[in-house]
Every structure is written in structure tokens, then in C-alpha cells.
Enzyme design. Structure first.
Site, PDB file in Angstrom:
ATOM      1  N   HIS A 110       0.731  -1.255   0.064  1.00  0.00           N
ATOM      2  CA  HIS A 110      -0.049  -0.027  -0.014  1.00  0.00           C
ATOM      3  C   HIS A 110       0.859   1.264   0.020  1.00  0.00           C
ATOM      4  CE1 HIS A 110      -3.896   1.847   0.920  1.00  0.00           C
ATOM      5  NE2 HIS A 110      -2.905   2.904   1.141  1.00  0.00           N
ATOM      6  N   HIS A 163       1.376   5.399  -2.008  1.00  0.00           N
ATOM      7  CA  HIS A 163       0.975   6.544  -2.858  1.00  0.00           C
ATOM      8  C   HIS A 163       2.083   7.034  -3.750  1.00  0.00           C
ATOM      9  CE1 HIS A 163      -3.070   6.687  -1.132  1.00  0.00           C
ATOM     10  NE2 HIS A 163      -2.631   6.182  -0.273  1.00  0.00           N
ATOM     11  N   GLN A 194      -9.608   9.657  -4.760  1.00  0.00           N
ATOM     12  CA  GLN A 194      -9.212  10.295  -3.688  1.00  0.00           C
ATOM     13  C   GLN A 194     -10.391  11.209  -3.223  1.00  0.00           C
ATOM     14  OE1 GLN A 194      -5.634  10.799  -1.544  1.00  0.00           O
ATOM     15  NE2 GLN A 194      -7.557  11.011  -0.295  1.00  0.00           N
ATOM     16  N   HIS A 223      -9.236   1.860  -0.137  1.00  0.00           N
ATOM     17  CA  HIS A 223      -9.135   2.585   1.427  1.00  0.00           C
ATOM     18  C   HIS A 223     -10.457   2.368   1.815  1.00  0.00           C
ATOM     19  CE1 HIS A 223      -5.881   4.188  -0.413  1.00  0.00           C
ATOM     20  NE2 HIS A 223      -5.693   4.880   0.637  1.00  0.00           N
ATOM     21  N   GLU A 262     -11.213   4.314   6.850  1.00  0.00           N
ATOM     22  CA  GLU A 262     -10.070   4.903   7.307  1.00  0.00           C
ATOM     23  C   GLU A 262     -10.657   5.983   8.187  1.00  0.00           C
ATOM     24  OE1 GLU A 262      -7.309   6.286   4.686  1.00  0.00           O
ATOM     25  OE2 GLU A 262      -5.878   6.754   6.178  1.00  0.00           O
ATOM     26  N   ASP A 268       2.381   3.018   2.842  1.00  0.00           N
ATOM     27  CA  ASP A 268       1.199   4.082   2.651  1.00  0.00           C
ATOM     28  C   ASP A 268       2.268   5.459   2.184  1.00  0.00           C
ATOM     29  OD1 ASP A 268      -1.204   5.114   2.402  1.00  0.00           O
ATOM     30  OD2 ASP A 268      -1.735   5.240   4.518  1.00  0.00           O
TER      31      ASP A 268
HETATM   32 FE   FE2 Z   1      -3.547   5.089   1.685  1.00  0.00          FE
END
Ligand code: FE2
Length: 431
Positions: free
Chosen positions: A58, A60, A153, A211, A214, A310
Site C-alpha cells: 500500500h 501513494h 481520492q 481504502h 479509514e 502508505d
Molecule cells: Fe493510503
């Protein structure tokens, strides 16, 4: 047997010792004691742990190394991070994203991370990040297996063009369907988005990695919907729920019902301990929730759980160094996984388990697997996590692609002298 490379006398993650690993044509050709490696390059790994490469399930990559641009996250919250990322998106360029991503990939290779699943934001209509990371994926394919997840997102429904952009991104070659149900305007919209995204994945034969939940909201229920949709659409083994932090705060009775559902659905979980520790619990006074998902309980329930990095130096996290041992180290602290067996399991949570979740072919140290491995300056998995062991050699398809001298400051439990010159560990041609 003609071998190109022999890694001698290795300790393996499964506890075997004194194993020679023979490589031919980029694959592991032999595995056992005293291999005849005449003419082959040799690496002496005596007493060292040799593991398959680290896998980051995971990440970005479109945001990494952007720290401070255009400003820093003052509150440290997820929501300010998302807002800040929204300020950066319109001013960053294709070249800038590529330059940062490649710099990160260099770092990842040096840390032995040879497979990464990166989410890529699809909410800006230019799909700049998608184009850039598809380029990066090609450029680094000799070094890193990069999987991309189409990540809405700003919300699959909340952002007016996310739905069409996500389809465009998949058409362009993005591998996995992402989502962010807890960021939709209502719980009902979130559940609807999970259903719609799973249907897209089912039609296209793709994996799903969302996701999911979260937040610190004990009533967030999207993982339940994700598991049920996985069953309904026959997606077992192809779906992962990332973060799942709300589970930390859920009612215990509800969780006792939820975990068997996740297990039956074959849905994997990806926790991100570094980020979860700094993002979650921000609305709490004291006691402050840790906010990582229930890792030991999921492990006990037979659910595959991986740890991801992440973020590294981006709107959400100011630190990080592509070190999956650091990630495992934090994960075991937060989840209180401190028995020998549990620490060893945490090593698996940054190697074999994410490799399985990502569906990486040819992963492992068995004969026939890709000759991808890391020689660590540690005697076993537990010591590797304890000292965040140096990656002495990073090997991809049988070739050394990164190396570093042996560190002299990290003492071993077994009292092995640390006086051996780094040159002793350099590969020797045709030994
Ligand atoms: Fe993430």
C-alpha cells in the site's frame, strides 16, 4: 548444472540454515547444501538471512517526496492532508511526478523493496498522475513490479467526474480498482460505491483494493459491504481492504461477527502502522486510540494481513524511508505482537503475505521462482526487524542491483564479531 550466481550458506526465513541458492537465467535453479557453482559469481551469505524481496502492499507514489509543497500539514489530520493534496494537484507537472517517483524507486530498490502496489489519484480530469505513473511503471519494470490502483481520492460519487475518470484510468492500463467509501457524503453512498466498484472489477477481471473505513468511527461498516460484495460477485482472493482503522473502535460483539465474514469472503487486510499511528485518534483527548486495525485478531481468524508503508514525505506523513522493516517494527509494537512467533509473522507481513495479496508470480526462494532476493545483515527474521538490518545485496533476476557495506554499529544477539571487512562480502567473479 551451469549456474550464474550462487548465494552461499544462507539462513532462510523459514529457519533453514546453511542453504546455497543457485541461480541460472534469472531464476532459482537449485537450492540446497554445497551446490557446485563452478564459474558462477558467488556471494558469501554465511550466517546471514536471505529473504525474498520486501513487498509494499500500500503506497501513494504520485504524492511521495512532495513534502512541503505547497505547504506543510499543520493539524496532522487525514482531512488536512487531503485538502493539501488538492492544492498540490493543479500545480504539479507530469515531469515532477515522474522525477519524484523515480527518486523514490531508487530508494525502494536500495531497501530491497521490489514490488509496490501504489494507489494513484484519478480525480483530476487531466489524469496527470495516472499518465506519469504508467510511464514510471514501464521505466522501472526491470527493478520493481509496480501495480497501480485507480484511487478516487475525492470520492467516487462525491467528486463529479471520478466515475468516468476511473474507467478512463482502467482503460489506460491501471491494474486495480480502488475506492474510498468512508469519504463519500453518506454511509449509503459509501456502500453504493463499494457495490459499483466491485462490479467494475468483476466485469474486467481485476483485483479490488479499497481504502476502507479509514476513520475512528465505530459505526463505519464498509468492510462488511466489501466482504459481502466479494462473495456475491465471486471475487474471493482478489479483494483487499486497506487501513480498516474503524475496526479498532468497533463494538467487540460486532467484530466477532465481522471477522468470520471477511475470512469466508477471502478478503485480505492491509494495515499501515506508521500512518495509522499519526493520523488516527486525532479527535481524542485521553485515552487516545491507537487506531490501527485489529491485526492479531484477524491473524487468528485466518485473514491474510499485510503491512504497507502508505506514505513517505507527503501531505500525510513527514517521515519514512521505504524501509519495510521499519514498517514491520512499528506494526508489531502497535499490535503488541511480541512473541518470537509473532515477530516472525510480522516479517511475513512485509514479504510473503503481500506478495500473495498482490498476486505476484514467481515470488519466493523455491526452485523455479524468480531469482529476486535480499541478503540482510541479520541472522534471522527477528533480528532483521530488531535492528532494521542493512540490505547487503539486493538481487533481481539473478543480478545484484544494489549493495551496501556491512554495518559495524549493529551488534548481533549471537555475539558474532562485527570486525569483518565489508570487502569480504563483495561478490567475487568466477570464484
Ligand atoms: Fe493510503
Amino acid at each position: 548444472m551451469e549456474l550464474d550466481l550462487v548465494v552461499r550458506n544462507a539462513n532462510l526465513p523459514n529457519g533453514q540454515k546453511g542453504v546455497d541458492i543457485g541461480v541460472a537465467d534469472g531464476r532459482i535453479a537449485a537450492n540446497g547444501p554445497n551446490l557446485d557453482g563452478q564459474g558462477a559469481t558467488e556471494i558469501d551469505a554465511t550466517g546471514m538471512l536471505v529473504a525474498p524481496p520486501f513487498v509494499d502492499a500500500h503506497f501513494h507514489m504520485d504524492a511521495t517526496l512532495s513534502l512541503g509543497r505547497p505547504r506543510l500539514n499543520q493539524s496532522g489530520t487525514l482531512l488536512e492532508g487531503i485538502a493539501l493534496w488538492g492544492e498540490l494537484k493543479p500545480i504539479q507537472t507530469h515531469d515532477e511526478i515522474i522525477e519524484r517517483a523515480l527518486r523514490y524507486c531508487d530508494l525502494a530498490v536500495s531497501q530491497g523493496v521490489l514490488a509496490i502496489r501504489s494507489h494513484v489519484d484519478i480525480c483530476d480530469d487531466s489524469l496527470l498522475g495516472v499518465e506519469a505513473l504508467l510511464d514510471v511503471k514501464k521505466k522501472i519494470s526491470d527493478y520493481i513490479d509496480l501495480q497501480l490502483v485507480a484511487f478516487p481520492q475525492d470520492g467516487f460519487y462525491r467528486s463529479p467526474t471520478a466515475e468516468q475518470n476511473l474507467i478512463r484510468a482502467l482503460d489506460m492500463g491501471v491494474d486495480v480498482v480502488g475506492g474510498i467509501p468512508h469519504f463519500e457524503r453518506t454511509m449509503a453512498d459509501g456502500a453504493k460505491s463499494v457495490r459499483a466498484l466491485c462490479e467494475i472489477a468483476e466485469k474486467r477481471g481485476l483485483h479490488v483494493d479499497m481504502h476502507c473505513d479509514e476513520s475512528d468511527d465505530p459505526m463505519s461498516r464498509h468492510i462488511e459491504t466489501l466482504a459481502r460484495e466479494t462473495q456475491r460477485l465471486g471475487l474471493q482472493g482478489r479483494v483487499a481492504g486497506s487501513h480498516l482503522t474503524s475496526m479498532h473502535s468497533m463494538d467487540n460483539y460486532y467484530v466477532s461477527k465481522l471477522l468470520p465474514l471477511i475470512e469466508e469472503a477471502g478478503v485480505a487486510a492491509i494495515a499501515n502502522p506508521l500512518i495509522n499511528m499519526v493520523i488516527q485518534g486525532r479527535h481524542d483527548t485521553y485515552p487516545k486510540r491507537r487506531g490501527m486495525t485489529r491485526v492479531p485478531e484477524m491473524r487468528q481468524a485466518g485473514i491474510a494481513v499485510a503491512f504497507g508503508a502508505d506514505c513517505v514525505m507527503d501531505p500525510w506523513y513527514p517521515l519514512g524511508q521505504a524501509d519495510m522493516l521499519e514498517v514491520a517494527h512499528m506494526g508489531l509494537h502497535v499490535a503488541q505482537l511480541t512473541s518470537r512467533d509473532e515477530i516472525d509473522w510480522c516479517f511475513g507481513a512485509v514479504t510473503e503475505t503481500p506478495a500473495r495479496i498482490l498476486g505476484i508470480e514467481g515470488y519466493g526462494l523455491e526452485v523455479g521462482c524468480n531469482a529476486d532476493m535480499v541478503v540482510l545483515q541479520a541472522s534471522d527474521t527477528i533480528e532483521a526487524i530488531r535492528i532494521k538490518a542493512a540490505r547487503l545485496f539486493v538481487i533481481r533476476r539473478g543480478k545484484v542491483i544494489a549493495s551496501q557495506p556491512r554495518q559495524i554499529t549493529k551488534l548481533s544477539l549471537d555475539g558474532r564479531p562485527d570486525s569483518i571487512d565489508a570487502a569480504d562480502y563483495a561478490p567475487t567473479e568466477g570464484a
